[in-house]
Write an enzyme that holds these catalytic residues in place. Structure first.
Site, PDB file in Angstrom:
ATOM      1  N   LEU A  59       0.868  -1.163  -0.206  1.00 40.16           N
ATOM      2  CA  LEU A  59       0.027   0.010  -0.050  1.00 40.16           C
ATOM      3  C   LEU A  59       0.843   1.278  -0.045  1.00 40.16           C
ATOM      4  CD1 LEU A  59      -3.194   0.695   0.173  1.00 40.16           C
ATOM      5  CD2 LEU A  59      -2.626   0.980   2.646  1.00 40.16           C
ATOM      6  N   ASP A  93       6.044  -5.035  14.251  1.00 40.61           N
ATOM      7  CA  ASP A  93       5.764  -4.388  12.984  1.00 40.61           C
ATOM      8  C   ASP A  93       4.938  -2.989  12.900  1.00 40.61           C
ATOM      9  OD1 ASP A  93       5.039  -5.477   9.965  1.00 40.61           O
ATOM     10  OD2 ASP A  93       3.505  -4.162  10.755  1.00 40.61           O
ATOM     11  N   HIS A 110       7.261  -2.172  10.202  1.00 43.02           N
ATOM     12  CA  HIS A 110       6.682  -2.632   8.879  1.00 43.02           C
ATOM     13  C   HIS A 110       7.402  -1.967   8.004  1.00 43.02           C
ATOM     14  CE1 HIS A 110       3.526  -4.105   6.633  1.00 43.02           C
ATOM     15  NE2 HIS A 110       3.481  -2.944   5.777  1.00 43.02           N
TER      16      HIS A 110
END
Length: 300
Positions: free
Chosen positions: A43, A226, A281
């Site tokens: 994304l 994350d 992340h």
């Protein structure tokens, strides 16, 4: 005279060593025949985010053909996942056709779900290793910065009001938003993840399972720091129950019933989990320790 002659001779020897090193690298690549690697971004990403990963791959396996596509970049990554599946499939298929020994997939974040869509719906794919890099394979349910940016008026507890509508399902993140407190709505409304995970009746489930099981290895990478994938165990097919307690992969209904092949992969010895603490992340694809411990050995 001795000084200049020695300098020229030294330069020649250095040049010869460099040529032999380059020749050796090319020879190794030719003899070993590393499979092409396809990287699918997540994304709001684009190909530019993967410079370090490309460098890691080519240092470890010189001569590897690595493809990262400028498709559905940045805001375009919010388009419905089935649309992205078809776009990436069209770009990747010619690479598969030209790779007699198969290809490897490294699919990051949302890209891991796109890759599953490709693998489930493409009956003649030749993917050897499918490396899912911090991807919400079992869904997403958390108040993250991404959520606040995209839906400032919503929190995790009420986003279902939007995501589980026909309008919401036109946005990629809603295609894998999984509210454990509204599972009926998720199952009935999710046009993507609920179908992939056979949580919703899918007339193509048997064919999709057969297609998915063409992969030789499934590698699921994630970790507790994350900060985006929630719960982080979703990167390894774990997810919340209705008390928001994490149920691990082997206790998930879709694993126990083997509806899309996880249990079969494990029985074959082809399912691998790699967990690593201390990785945020956005850093999974640029962290050499992650590459060395969780990725490199599967790219042969």
């Amino acid at each position: 005279m001795k000084g200049p002659s020695y300098a020229v001779s030294s330069r020649r020897r250095s040049g010869a060593r460099l040529l032999w090193s380059l020749f050796g690298a090319c020879l190794v690549a030719a003899v070993i025949g590393y499979k092409p690697v396809v990287i699918v971004h997540g994304l709001f990403d684009s190909s530019g985010e993967f410079v370090e990963l490309l460098r890691f791959i080519n240092q470890a396996h010189p001569g590897t053909n690595v493809s990262v596509f400028d498709l559905f970049d940045r805001s375009a990554s919010l388009q419905p996942l089935w649309k992205q599946v078809e776009g990436f499939k069209a770009a990747i298929y010619p690479i598969m056709q030209n790779a007699a020994d198969g290809v490897h997939f490294i699919c990051y974040s949302q890209g891991g779900l796109i890759c599953r869509g490709i693998l489930s719906t493409l009956p003649d794919h030749n993917v050897h290793s499918f490396i899912s890099l911090s991807s919400p394979q079992a869904g997403q349910y958390g108040d993250t910065n991404y959520l606040k940016y995209l839906f400032p008026q919503f929190m995790k507890f009420n986003l279902f009001h939007f995501c589980y509508t026909s309008v919401g399902q036109r946005i990629s993140i809603c295609n894998f938003w999984k509210d454990p407190h509204h599972m009926d709505m998720y199952v009935n409304s999710s046009d993507y993840l609920a179908l992939l995970n056979s949580e919703r009746t899918n007339p193509n489930s048997t064919v999709w399972k057969k297609n998915f099981l063409r992969i030789k290895k499934l590698v699921l990478i994630g970790g507790p720091d994350d900060g985006v994938i929630t719960p982080w165990q979703s990167s390894q097919f774990g997810f919340f129950d209705d008390n928001e307690t994490v149920v691990e992969i082997k206790d998930q209904d879709f694993y126990l019933r083997d509806v899309f092949g996880l249990k079969t992969l494990n029985a074959r010895g082809d399912l691998f989990l790699c967990s690593m603490a201390g990785v945020e992340h956005i850093n999974w694809h640029s962290n050499y320790t992650v590459f060395n411990a969780c990725i490199e050995k599967w790219l042969v």
